[in-house]
Design an enzyme around this catalytic site. Structure first.
Site, mmCIF file in Angstrom:
data_model
loop_
_atom_site.group_PDB
_atom_site.id
_atom_site.type_symbol
_atom_site.label_atom_id
_atom_site.label_comp_id
_atom_site.label_asym_id
_atom_site.label_seq_id
_atom_site.Cartn_x
_atom_site.Cartn_y
_atom_site.Cartn_z
ATOM 1 N N ILE A 137 0.871 -1.185 0.000
ATOM 2 C CA ILE A 137 0.000 0.000 0.000
ATOM 3 C C ILE A 137 0.907 1.234 0.000
ATOM 4 O O ILE A 137 1.886 1.307 0.761
ATOM 5 C CB ILE A 137 -0.936 -0.002 1.225
ATOM 6 C CG1 ILE A 137 -1.906 -1.187 1.121
ATOM 7 C CG2 ILE A 137 -1.704 1.311 1.331
ATOM 8 C CD1 ILE A 137 -2.808 -1.368 2.318
ATOM 9 N N LEU A 138 0.568 2.178 -0.853
ATOM 10 C CA LEU A 138 1.410 3.377 -1.005
ATOM 11 C C LEU A 138 0.908 4.498 -0.102
ATOM 12 O O LEU A 138 -0.287 4.579 0.204
ATOM 13 C CB LEU A 138 1.398 3.805 -2.470
ATOM 14 C CG LEU A 138 2.123 2.790 -3.375
ATOM 15 C CD1 LEU A 138 1.623 2.856 -4.802
ATOM 16 C CD2 LEU A 138 3.637 2.998 -3.305
ATOM 17 N N HIS A 192 -6.515 -4.204 -11.077
ATOM 18 C CA HIS A 192 -7.008 -4.975 -9.934
ATOM 19 C C HIS A 192 -7.828 -6.150 -10.457
ATOM 20 O O HIS A 192 -8.674 -5.972 -11.331
ATOM 21 C CB HIS A 192 -7.874 -4.074 -9.038
ATOM 22 C CG HIS A 192 -8.385 -4.799 -7.830
ATOM 23 N ND1 HIS A 192 -7.585 -5.060 -6.737
ATOM 24 C CD2 HIS A 192 -9.596 -5.334 -7.545
ATOM 25 C CE1 HIS A 192 -8.295 -5.727 -5.838
ATOM 26 N NE2 HIS A 192 -9.511 -5.906 -6.301
ATOM 27 N N THR A 235 -6.319 6.512 -6.200
ATOM 28 C CA THR A 235 -6.544 7.604 -5.244
ATOM 29 C C THR A 235 -6.166 7.053 -3.862
ATOM 30 O O THR A 235 -5.971 5.836 -3.725
ATOM 31 C CB THR A 235 -8.016 8.056 -5.269
ATOM 32 O OG1 THR A 235 -8.839 6.917 -5.010
ATOM 33 C CG2 THR A 235 -8.402 8.671 -6.610
HETATM 34 C C1 GRF Z 1 -2.478 -9.167 -11.507
HETATM 35 O O1 GRF Z 1 -3.451 -10.168 -11.473
HETATM 36 C C2 GRF Z 1 -3.053 -7.851 -11.101
HETATM 37 O O2 GRF Z 1 -4.424 -7.743 -11.309
HETATM 38 C C3 GRF Z 1 -2.788 -7.788 -9.628
HETATM 39 O O3 GRF Z 1 -1.577 -8.449 -9.439
HETATM 40 C C4 GRF Z 1 -1.387 -9.391 -10.486
HETATM 41 C C5 GRF Z 1 -0.018 -9.126 -11.042
HETATM 42 O O4 GRF Z 1 0.393 -10.125 -11.924
HETATM 43 N N1 GRF Z 1 -2.774 -6.416 -9.154
HETATM 44 P P1 GRF Z 1 1.748 -9.971 -12.721
HETATM 45 O O5 GRF Z 1 2.855 -9.738 -11.705
HETATM 46 O O6 GRF Z 1 1.608 -8.826 -13.658
HETATM 47 O O7 GRF Z 1 1.920 -11.272 -13.429
#
Ligand code: GRF
Length: 216
Positions: free
Chosen positions: A95-96, A112, A144
């Site tokens: 978390i940033l 996400h 955000t």
């Molecule tokens: C992806 O499924 C993305 O939605 C989530 O983390 C995963 C990252 O996968 N935030 P990768 O490292 O790009 O293979």
């Protein structure tokens, strides 16, 4: 000719989205350059892959006793040198700080693995299966300070199949992510997408809801 979009990518894991974005840059589908890949995890498999492709990489792990804000300040300092126009979170797990997010307001994107606003946070595939949902997907959204709450731009939507497991969903969602993240970045690079004051505009129209693309 317009200049190519300068993208910085932040990863913590396998980096498959980073590779998909890089593939799109190399193939000409995305008029952009990856100016750097940052990670909090020096051992992240994605970092080695980025290095193999000749990308500039920087590992910036959290130091002992360092709080979120101080770590965010060091990330920002690294980004300041790279001068990206957009910063892309691609499996960045930490978390940033609010300060980090606010410093990059309207220039920070995340992907996400759910149809936001459903299933913010972790373990989205498991929660979708437990709930018996028939639809699942992934969302590219602006970031955000409120986790997974920023304005959504593009969603990949797919039907949950009979007999589906977390593993099959991970694979199917990844395939869709590898399409929608480069698509959003291509919109940015072409000047079609802008975000002003957390309001995304696509082709001059305010995006009140994300565009939805269906996948098998
Ligand atoms: C992806 O499924 C993305 O939605 C989530 O983390 C995963 C990252 O996968 N935030 P990768 O490292 O790009 O293979």
């Amino acid at each position: 000719m317009t200049a190519r979009l300068r993208i910085a990518i932040m990863i913590s894991g396998t980096g498959s989205n980073m590779l998909a974005i890089h593939d799109a840059c190399r193939s000409g589908r995305l008029a952009a350059d990856i100016v750097g890949v940052l990670t909090d995890k020096p051992q992240a498999p994605g970092l080695a892959k980025a290095r193999d492709r000749g990308l500039h990489v920087e590992a910036i792990p959290v130091q002992a006793g360092e709080d979120r804000r101080a770590h965010g300040d060091r990330l920002l300092a690294a980004l300041k040198i790279l001068q990206p126009q957009v910063v892309v979170l691609a499996g960045y797990i930490r978390i940033l700080s609010d300060e980090f997010v606010n410093a990059l307001a309207d220039r920070l994107l995340n992907i996400h693995p759910s149809l936001l606003p459903k299933y913010k946070g972790l373990h989205t595939h498991r929660r979708v299966l437990e709930a018996g949902d028939t639809l699942h997907g992934a969302t590219v959204h602006y970031v955000t300070p409120d986790l997974d709450c920023g304005p959504c731009v593009l969603q990949a939507r797919l039907k949950v199949q009979p007999g589906e497991t977390e593993d099959t969903l991970v694979a199917r969602i990844h395939r869709a992510e590898h399409v929608i993240y480069p698509t959003v970045l291509a919109w940015l690079a072409a000047g079609r997408l802008q975000c002003i004051g957390s309001v995304p505009m696509l082709d001059g129209q305010q995006l009140k809801a994300p565009i939805v693309q269906d996948f098998e």
